[in-house]
Design a protein around this motif. Sequence first.
Motif, short mmCIF file in Angstrom:
data_model
loop_
_atom_site.label_atom_id
_atom_site.label_comp_id
_atom_site.label_asym_id
_atom_site.label_seq_id
_atom_site.Cartn_x
_atom_site.Cartn_y
_atom_site.Cartn_z
N ALA A 139 -28.52 -0.98 -22.11
CA ALA A 139 -27.88 -1.64 -20.98
C ALA A 139 -28.88 -2.51 -20.21
O ALA A 139 -28.54 -3.61 -19.76
N ALA A 140 -30.11 -2.03 -20.06
CA ALA A 140 -31.13 -2.82 -19.39
C ALA A 140 -31.44 -4.09 -20.17
O ALA A 140 -31.66 -5.17 -19.59
N ILE A 188 -33.31 11.25 -22.86
CA ILE A 188 -32.84 10.05 -22.17
C ILE A 188 -31.88 9.29 -23.09
O ILE A 188 -32.24 8.95 -24.22
N PRO A 189 -30.65 9.03 -22.66
CA PRO A 189 -29.68 8.33 -23.51
C PRO A 189 -30.18 6.94 -23.92
O PRO A 189 -30.72 6.19 -23.10
N TRP A 190 -30.01 6.63 -25.19
CA TRP A 190 -30.41 5.34 -25.71
C TRP A 190 -29.63 4.20 -25.06
O TRP A 190 -30.11 3.07 -24.95
N ALA A 227 -33.41 -7.64 -19.47
CA ALA A 227 -34.76 -7.07 -19.50
C ALA A 227 -35.31 -7.06 -20.92
O ALA A 227 -34.56 -6.88 -21.89
N THR A 228 -36.59 -7.29 -21.03
CA THR A 228 -37.24 -7.18 -22.32
C THR A 228 -37.42 -5.71 -22.69
O THR A 228 -37.20 -4.81 -21.86
N SER A 229 -37.83 -5.47 -23.92
CA SER A 229 -38.05 -4.08 -24.36
C SER A 229 -39.12 -3.40 -23.50
O SER A 229 -38.99 -2.23 -23.13
N TRP A 230 -40.19 -4.14 -23.18
CA TRP A 230 -41.26 -3.58 -22.35
C TRP A 230 -40.77 -3.32 -20.93
O TRP A 230 -41.10 -2.30 -20.33
N GLN A 231 -39.98 -4.24 -20.36
CA GLN A 231 -39.44 -4.03 -19.02
C GLN A 231 -38.48 -2.86 -18.97
O GLN A 231 -38.49 -2.09 -18.01
N ALA A 232 -37.65 -2.73 -19.99
CA ALA A 232 -36.73 -1.59 -20.04
C ALA A 232 -37.50 -0.28 -20.13
O ALA A 232 -37.13 0.72 -19.49
#
Length: 276
Positions: free
Chosen positions: A169-170, A162-164, A175-180
């Motif tokens: 972008a999220a 999965i591209p970083w 978006a937070t790290s958890w949401q992303a």
Amino acid sequence: MKKLGMPIGVALILIWCLLPVVWVISLSFKAPDSITVGNPGFWPADGTWAGWENYRQVWDNDQFKRAILNSLGISLIATGLSVMVATLAAYAIARLEFKGKRMVLSMALAIAMFPVVSLVGPLFDMWRAFGIYDTWIGLIIPYMSFTLPLAIWTLSAFFREIPWEMEQAAQVDGATSWQAFRKVIVPLAAPGVFTAAILTFFFAWNDFVFGISLTSTEAARPIPASLAFFTGPDPFTRPASLLAAAAVIATIPIIVIVLIFQRKIVAGLTSGAVKG
């Protein structure tokens, strides 16, 4: 001959793999008397079949119903916990750089290859001391221990692909790290998550060694171990036809899962094999 080579080879492989399955199914439809008299053939000696009577007797057996409940509950709980822990661990291994990263993966692989039988004795003593012998949790813990490494390896391969930039972008969009991670990364890694979950469920559903060694009653005994305690008219006569019918019923959930998720299983197992 070259054109016929592939179909002939496929036919031989199918016969080799499916013959035991077909034989078990034939046993499940035989009358118990036709087996005890020493008839090893595919067809009954008297030419008559028991029909669905064996399946009806198995399904009406309280011991078998309890075993199904135990297997479903233990397998689903172990699968859910293993996938959640493996998803977080695999994401950290794929995305983060820390000391001992390769050692973690090596240890996980070593645990997955560790012989199950060598742990039965120590676990038996430990579980009796801890008071979790013959309980669901007493089986869930060893199931997770052996399925987590494989799940981590499978999921880490997906996360690496999965591209970083998609996660970044999220986060740029607010978006937070958890949401992303939850809304972007995990959905993209769905084939790997399905594969890890299915492999974990297969291990827990088909386990016999832990099931028969870490249980003593029907309170937590799963299907494979419970079949070993099926009795016939007397202690010296095994109900082969009933055992075959029970084995067929216990195999149906596995077949259904494979047929439904076969594409995701193949995608999960082949991920990372080819670099684009």
